[in-house]
Design an enzyme around this catalytic site. Structure first.
Site, PDB file in Angstrom:
ATOM      1  N   ARG A  39      25.670  36.449  37.752  1.00  0.00           N
ATOM      2  CA  ARG A  39      26.955  36.879  38.281  1.00  0.00           C
ATOM      3  C   ARG A  39      26.906  37.373  39.730  1.00  0.00           C
ATOM      4  O   ARG A  39      27.679  36.920  40.556  1.00  0.00           O
ATOM      5  CB  ARG A  39      27.549  37.980  37.389  1.00  0.00           C
ATOM      6  CG  ARG A  39      27.868  37.521  35.991  1.00  0.00           C
ATOM      7  CD  ARG A  39      28.386  38.644  35.120  1.00  0.00           C
ATOM      8  NE  ARG A  39      29.685  39.131  35.536  1.00  0.00           N
ATOM      9  CZ  ARG A  39      30.380  40.062  34.880  1.00  0.00           C
ATOM     10  NH1 ARG A  39      29.880  40.608  33.791  1.00  0.00           N
ATOM     11  NH2 ARG A  39      31.546  40.451  35.320  1.00  0.00           N
ATOM     12  N   HIS A  85      32.648  28.789  33.053  1.00  0.00           N
ATOM     13  CA  HIS A  85      32.471  30.204  33.373  1.00  0.00           C
ATOM     14  C   HIS A  85      33.205  31.061  32.345  1.00  0.00           C
ATOM     15  O   HIS A  85      34.408  31.304  32.468  1.00  0.00           O
ATOM     16  CB  HIS A  85      33.007  30.487  34.784  1.00  0.00           C
ATOM     17  CG  HIS A  85      32.533  31.783  35.365  1.00  0.00           C
ATOM     18  ND1 HIS A  85      31.237  32.003  35.755  1.00  0.00           N
ATOM     19  CD2 HIS A  85      33.192  32.945  35.612  1.00  0.00           C
ATOM     20  CE1 HIS A  85      31.107  33.220  36.249  1.00  0.00           C
ATOM     21  NE2 HIS A  85      32.287  33.828  36.164  1.00  0.00           N
ATOM     22  N   TYR A 128      51.117  30.699  42.104  1.00  0.00           N
ATOM     23  CA  TYR A 128      51.907  30.471  43.309  1.00  0.00           C
ATOM     24  C   TYR A 128      51.129  29.765  44.417  1.00  0.00           C
ATOM     25  O   TYR A 128      51.722  29.359  45.417  1.00  0.00           O
ATOM     26  CB  TYR A 128      52.433  31.796  43.863  1.00  0.00           C
ATOM     27  CG  TYR A 128      53.365  32.531  42.921  1.00  0.00           C
ATOM     28  CD1 TYR A 128      54.529  31.937  42.467  1.00  0.00           C
ATOM     29  CD2 TYR A 128      53.064  33.811  42.481  1.00  0.00           C
ATOM     30  CE1 TYR A 128      55.374  32.601  41.591  1.00  0.00           C
ATOM     31  CE2 TYR A 128      53.898  34.492  41.627  1.00  0.00           C
ATOM     32  CZ  TYR A 128      55.053  33.885  41.179  1.00  0.00           C
ATOM     33  OH  TYR A 128      55.897  34.552  40.317  1.00  0.00           O
TER      34      TYR A 128
END
Length: 836
Positions: A39, A85, A128
């Site tokens: 990570r 993931h 968006y």
């Protein structure tokens, strides 16, 4: 109510006693390893964390190339989360956003469409925004289908993903990285792509290169938003050991915002510092009285012009001292700690610059070697098939007969292999041929393909057989990436941490400092001292004040062109007066006037401002000169009136009349005048009159003056000046009279005319209100004086735009004619201030 049954042999309860400390230790180590490896830390080879690598790989698999349309970011996040993931969508989107921000990465890897955030605001929601791969990202993912890296299973063993990307450029150094793991963290600064690739290519060519050699190509970080890095010792430490720190500063320039206001203009900020944060901290520091001299902060940033913060400085404060305070009390100076912790063979290590490049170069060599081996195998496989086809086409009728006479495909395969000595792969390929491929042209094409394959196989084998050829290939590919994506350096690197005093724009902006200087300058005084200075009006209409009272002259670098029209010795915090052609006097604060830095050259009074922008003048009114408010001054008008004005001016007004002018009359000159100083008139008809100041009694400001020179019909005063005298009352021996004669009918600038320079002592003194003596004999075609001036020599001449013009070097007789000029002269004045 049912009774509980005792446990049977098939179900036996087992309680296992474990040591809590051992369990906690084991679980913590597993968690720590997962965070470190999966990570938080980037791989030293491709410079990517697992989530970043998975995003780029999945976008490549989705076909989101730069030549395709954008897709919703939410779709990309969903694909990455569902297939590769197994973590939250927020973490995936945050990583995706950072790779699209040009202020976070030196070379963005994702082409974002929509609001991907700013330094002060976060991005819009993934539903968006839209995204696709940036062109540079293709160089990280290219050749994945050619066995260049190992693939590993995903989290549920249903799919595979690359363990590392091929990375055609050193992404870790170019874009930097940051992350917090368990017990360790990484923080790496971005660098310039061209510089890093040049260093990598040098290391490829010279595997034994030293850190000093590499730093010749990579002198320091190159931050996305530019700025200044001051103090390079920390960078050297980081490049040597992997740990260090450096300071970043905003790019600041001192500008004249208006005729009366100076400001600081910020166009670049430290890495990851936003303008809103800077403004907030400045306002807090001003409120807490840590910062002084700032009147306002205005954010003029826009998409077209980029960052622009304007910090207005109060009059009387030293801009360089304000800059130093801003660096101390606001985020305009920030520190960046380098901690090059990265994964090498799955283990976290802290690497210096040279080791980081070595890891990358080794990775890239391995990638190209594997790609070459893969391509060699493909070429050999194709050559094998082509050779089999050539055998079959040569005897195609017999091949067809063998196939037709066979009962089964397997039988046909065995017979072909036996008759023509073909391999099973070749036989199968022949059996799958279409009849349209069996033309006479096929033979020619196959022979050409065979020759091309043999040539390519030889080249690939030569690369694999030669380490040098492999290195040359890798170096050449890196050079191609640099040619395509490299951009000029944005961040300026400075050895010195000092902000130099004196008002130099270059130093104030962080562009100065000697390369070897490590000492800090003495603290700057915040407020401008009441030091002696000169206030200057130039012939081109510029006004300014000097930073000190050092003489200005045309022998030095500061005044190569423009002519002084009026020069006044004063001090920085004084009040002076400006006299206009309409007979008005305006009160001025010297501090309000723009200051000329000591090192600024002065063509056309560079650094000054036009008088019309600084003073409120009526139509047709011009600025005649500067005078003190506490001394008697002399005024001369176009109609020959002289007046010495007593310094009794109103204290509560900023402007007033100092002479009652007659109709159509105007003030020609104004200057301080003592009893023994000579008042000098020169008329258009070449008459010169001078008399002592004692001949004119001082009058109040409302008086109209008295007759100064008797004018002939049609004549007018062209010049009025004051020539200083020594303690004995003798005129200045260095004073000269300069006259320029010409024709009144000629258009201005078309006929240069003639010039004459004469010692002032050649002209005898006459009584006030007389006609004076002749100062210039006209040549043929001349009928008037165009210009005249009397004062401390040597004199200086210039054109209307301030370009220097030559004057005669020899003195002529007072009533002699002039020397013909080759260029027109529009202004005359003193060449220095030291004796004005």
């Amino acid at each position: 109510m049912a009774k509980r049954q005792p446990p049977t042999d098939d179900f036996v309860e087992k309680i296992i006693d474990i040591d809590v400390s051992s369990e906690m230790e084991g679980s913590f180590l597993e968690y720590a390893y997962s965070v470190i490896y999966s990570r938080a830390l980037p791989d030293a080879r491709d410079g990517l964390k697992p989530v970043q690598r998975r995003i780029l790989y999945m976008m490549s698999e989705m076909g989101l190339r730069p030549d395709r349309g954008h897709v919703k970011s939410a779709r990309v996040v969903g694909e990455v989360m569902g297939k590769l993931h197994p973590h939250g969508d927020t973490a995936i989107y945050d990583a995706m956003v950072r790779m699209a921000q040009d202020f976070s990465l030196r070379l963005p890897l994702i082409d974002g469409h929509g609001n991907f955030g700013s330094l002060d605001d976060g991005p819009a929601a993934p539903r968006y925004t839209e995204a696709r791969l940036a062109a540079a990202a293709l160089t990280l993912t290219d050749d994945l289908d050619e066995d260049v890296v190992d693939f590993v299973p995903n989290y549920d063993n249903q799919l595979t993903q690359p363990e590392v990307l091929p990375a055609a450029f050193p992404n870790l150094l170019v874009n930097g990285a940051s992350g917090i793991a368990v017990g360790m963290a990484t923080n790496m600064a971005p660098h310039n792509l061209g510089e890093v690739i040049a260093a990598a290519r040098h290391l490829i060519a010279h595997p034994d290169a030293s850190l000093a050699d590499i730093m010749g190509y990579v002198p320091g970080p190159d931050l996305p938003n530019g700025g200044r890095i001051v103090g390079l010792d920390g960078i050297r430490d980081a490049y040597a050991t992997g740990r260090g720190s450096f300071k970043t500063r905003a790019k600041v320039e001192i500008e004249q915002l208006s005729a009366r206001r100076t400001g600081l203009v910020v166009t670049e900020l430290p890495y990851l510092v936003g303008p809103e944060k800077v403004i907030e901290k400045i306002k807090d520091a001003v409120t807490a009285k840590k910062l002084q001299g700032i009147s306002d902060v205005i954010d003029l940033t826009d998409r077209n012009h980029g960052l622009r913060l304007v910090i207005e400085i109060k009059n009387g404060f030293n801009p360089n001292a304000v800059i130093a305070a801003l660096y101390r009390y606001s985020p305009m100076e920030d520190s960046f700690g380098i901690n090059n912790v990265t994964l090498v063979d799955g283990q976290p290590q802290t690497l210096g610059l040279l080791d980081l490049l070595r890891v990358y170069v080794a990775h890239r060599l391995q990638v190209v070697r594997r790609r070459t081996s893969y391509r060699l195998g493909k070429k050999k496989d194709r050559l094998h098939l082509v050779e089999g086809l050539l055998i079959a086409i040569v005897d195609i009728d017999e091949v067809i007969a063998v196939i037709r006479s066979s009962d089964e495909v397997s039988a046909a395969r065995e017979r072909l292999m036996a008759i023509y000595d073909l391999s099973e792969i070749q036989a199968n390929y022949i059996l799958e041929l279409r009849l349209r491929q069996l033309t006479k042209y096929s033979l020619i094409e196959l022979e050409k393909e065979q020759e091309e394959l043999l040539r390519e196989i030889a080249e690939l084998e030569a690369i694999l057989a030669s380490e040098q050829r492999l290195r040359d290939l890798v170096s050449g590919e890196l050079g191609d990436v640099a040619d395509k994506y490299a951009t000029p350096r944005r961040t300026v690197l400075l050895e010195s941490e000092a902000v130099a005093p004196g008002g130099s724009k270059a130093l104030a902006a962080g562009d100065g400092g000697s390369a070897g200087s490590k000492g800090k300058a003495a603290p700057l005084a915040l407020e401008i001292a009441d030091d002696p200075c000169w206030v200057i009006l130039s012939a081109s209409g510029q006004i300014a004040r000097t930073a000190n009272q050092e003489p200005l002259n045309d022998t030095g670098p500061r005044n190569k062109h423009d002519v002084f029209r009026s020069v006044l010795r004063t001090s920085a915090r004084s009040e002076i007066a400006a006299v206009t052609s309409a007979g008005r006097m305006l009160r001025l604060q010297v501090l309000d006037m723009p200051a000329l830095p000591p090192t600024t050259a002065m063509p056309n009074m560079a650094g000054g401002v036009p008088a019309k922008e600084f003073l409120t003048l009526t139509k047709g009114e011009t600025l005649v000169g500067f005078t003190p408010l506490n001394e008697i001054i002399a005024l001369g008008t176009e109609q020959g009136v002289i007046k010495r004005v007593s310094p009794e001016y109103p204290l509560n007004r900023d402007d007033w009349d100092v002479i009652a002018l007659k109709a159509k009359d105007k003030v020609i000159g104004a200057a301080p005048a003592g009893e023994d100083d000579e008042l000098v008139f020169v008329t258009e008809q070449a008459q010169l009159l001078h008399f002592p100041g004692s001949s004119v009694r001082p009058q109040g400001r409302t008086a109209g003056g008295m007759a100064g020179i008797k004018l002939l019909a049609g004549d007018r005063v062209l010049s009025f000046t004051v020539v200083k005298t020594d303690d004995g009352g003798a005129p200045d021996p260095a004073a000269v009279v300069v006259t320029i004669a010409g024709s009144s009918d000629a258009l201005p600038g078309t006929v240069p005319g003639s010039a004459k320079v004469t010692a002032f002592t050649e002209y005898p003194a006459k009584g006030r209100a007389t006609g004076g003596v002749r100062a210039h004999r006209f040549l043929r075609g001349e009928d008037c004086l165009l210009l005249a001036w009397a004062g401390h020599g040597p004199a200086k001449a210039a054109s209307e735009t301030g370009v220097a013009r030559s004057l005669p070097t020899e003195h002529g007789r007072r009533d002699g004619s002039g020397i013909v000029l080759t260029q027109a002269i529009d202004a005359i004045g003193p060449s220095q201030t030291s004796s004005v």
